[in-house]
Design an enzyme around this catalytic site. Structure first.
Site, PDB file in Angstrom:
ATOM      1  N   HIS A 248     -13.211  -1.222  -7.748  1.00  9.93           N
ATOM      2  CA  HIS A 248     -14.380  -0.372  -8.000  1.00  9.93           C
ATOM      3  C   HIS A 248     -14.055   1.122  -7.960  1.00  9.93           C
ATOM      4  O   HIS A 248     -14.872   1.945  -8.366  1.00  9.93           O
ATOM      5  CB  HIS A 248     -15.538  -0.727  -7.056  1.00  9.93           C
TER       6      HIS A 248
ATOM      7  N   ASP B  91       0.852  -1.192   0.000  1.00 13.60           N
ATOM      8  CA  ASP B  91       0.000   0.000   0.000  1.00 13.60           C
ATOM      9  C   ASP B  91       0.883   1.237   0.000  1.00 13.60           C
ATOM     10  O   ASP B  91       2.116   1.140   0.069  1.00 13.60           O
ATOM     11  CB  ASP B  91      -0.932  -0.003   1.223  1.00 13.60           C
TER      12      ASP B  91
ATOM     13  N   GLY C  10       4.400   1.095  -1.755  1.00 17.64           N
ATOM     14  CA  GLY C  10       4.378   1.256  -3.205  1.00 17.64           C
ATOM     15  C   GLY C  10       3.071   1.838  -3.697  1.00 17.64           C
ATOM     16  O   GLY C  10       2.115   2.021  -2.930  1.00 17.64           O
ATOM     17  N   ASP C  11       3.022   2.117  -4.978  1.00 24.09           N
ATOM     18  CA  ASP C  11       1.852   2.647  -5.676  1.00 24.09           C
ATOM     19  C   ASP C  11       1.503   1.641  -6.767  1.00 24.09           C
ATOM     20  O   ASP C  11       2.323   1.390  -7.654  1.00 24.09           O
ATOM     21  CB  ASP C  11       2.181   4.013  -6.268  1.00 24.09           C
ATOM     22  N   PHE C  12       0.305   1.055  -6.713  1.00 18.87           N
ATOM     23  CA  PHE C  12       0.037  -0.050  -7.638  1.00 18.87           C
ATOM     24  C   PHE C  12      -0.109   0.365  -9.092  1.00 18.87           C
ATOM     25  O   PHE C  12      -0.137  -0.483  -9.980  1.00 18.87           O
ATOM     26  CB  PHE C  12      -1.136  -0.933  -7.194  1.00 18.87           C
TER      27      PHE C  12
END
Length: 336
Positions: free
Chosen positions: A245, A199, A225-227
């Protein structure tokens, strides 16, 4: 002959905000936290809460009629559900989410018609703000929000820990792990599983504190991290809960493809949401959640299990299935 239709259901739904706001005000006033200490008569409870005498009795009895409080021999008490989930002293507390609904969503949903006409979010964005940026600037609010996410997802997390065949897998990473609620439930139920949560860096200390409180820090680590910007970490099982969503169709497919690329052969992606039923007739909560994505985000929407299976197949997953979890929640299981 069938009896003639009545307007009862129409009126009940049309005025449902009465009951909703009564519950939200009760959470704001900490009614359930106060009554968790001991049952009280109306006068004592009114004084504890600092309420005016005019409508306090109607307020308490409305909560009884709505199934949120019990009353026996003149004493008010919590129901089993409100005692478990709306007492701030319990780790299962979900009132933080309801407080957010009271403070934010209640008024933003008043602009639903505008959102339906424009297709644009109706939240803080209209005033040049961003809710998640606001959270990132306030560690206390961020921690409270993440705790509420854990509480409201507790039933789903327990169901995943019980229903998925974890004995066949060794490593697990939750993508968008927040406080680590799912990690903890899987870790408690399956001592052989190791892994962690992926996350944004600002959530790391909250994740680490929560996981440590269950003695699981040696098995589950936080991975910052940044997905969208970074590659996803590799594990036998990856999960995305209440993640897809938030995003538009292209972004949804990008995240699924990134998960596929990160998994080993025979690895599994778990996607869980309040999936809309394939016929789009029964899961009202899932459909309303999709409308909430309209209120909150520029491209987010909820989807059916069949939709998600199709996106997984497009990404290369060889097998997919949909399995109900708890309440309105279901998961899509994709095997590489």
């Amino acid at each position: 002959m069938n009896p003639p239709p009545t307007p009862e259901n129409i009126m009940h739904l049309g005025m449902a905000f009465w009951g909703s706001k009564t519950l939200l005000s009760a959470v704001e006033l900490e009614v359930f936290t106060v009554l968790a200490r001991e049952p009280m008569d109306a006068l004592t409870l009114r004084k504890q809460l600092g309420l005016h005498e005019r409508s306090a009795l109607d307020f308490f009895d409305a909560l009884v009629a709505l199934g949120m409080l019990d009353r026996r021999d003149g004493l008010y008490s919590n129901t089993p559900e409100t005692d478990l989930y709306l007492d701030k002293a319990k780790p299962s507390y979900i009132g933080g989410f309801l407080a957010m609904a009271n403070d934010r969503l209640y008024r933003f949903w008043g602009s639903l018609t505008e959102g339906l006409k424009t297709g644009q979010p109706q939240n803080e964005v209209k005033d040049g703000e961003n809710f998640f940026e606001i959270l990132s600037r306030d560690p206390v609010k961020l921690a409270s929000f993440m705790q509420s996410m854990t509480g409201i997802s507790m039933g789903t997390s327990k169901a995943i820990a019980q229903k998925f065949p974890w004995k066949e897998y060794q490593t697990f990473i939750d993508i968008g792990s927040a406080q680590g609620g799912l990690i903890v439930e899987v870790g408690k139920a399956h001592p052989h599983v190791t892994g962690g949560g992926f996350d944004l860096p600002m959530t790391g200390p909250i994740f680490e504190e929560y996981v440590a409180s269950f003695g699981l820090s040696d098995r589950f680590k936080f991975i910052p991290g940044d997905f969208f910007a970074d590659e996803l970490p590799c594990a036998d099982v990856l999960s995305m809960g209440h993640i897809l969503h938030d995003w538009d169709l292209g972004q949804k497919k990008t995240l699924i493809q990134k998960a596929y690329n990160a998994l080993p052969d025979d690895g599994v992606l778990l996607v869980f949401e309040s999936l809309i039923d394939d016929e789009r007739r029964k899961n009202a909560f899932g459909l309303l959640m999709s409308l909430n994505m309209l209120i909150e985000l520029p491209g987010g929407f909820d989807y059916t299990g069949a939709d998600c299976c199709g996106w997984m197949k497009e990404a290369g997953f060889r097998e997919t299935r949909v399995e109900h979890l708890a309440g309105p929640e279901s998961m899509v299981v994709g095997t590489k």
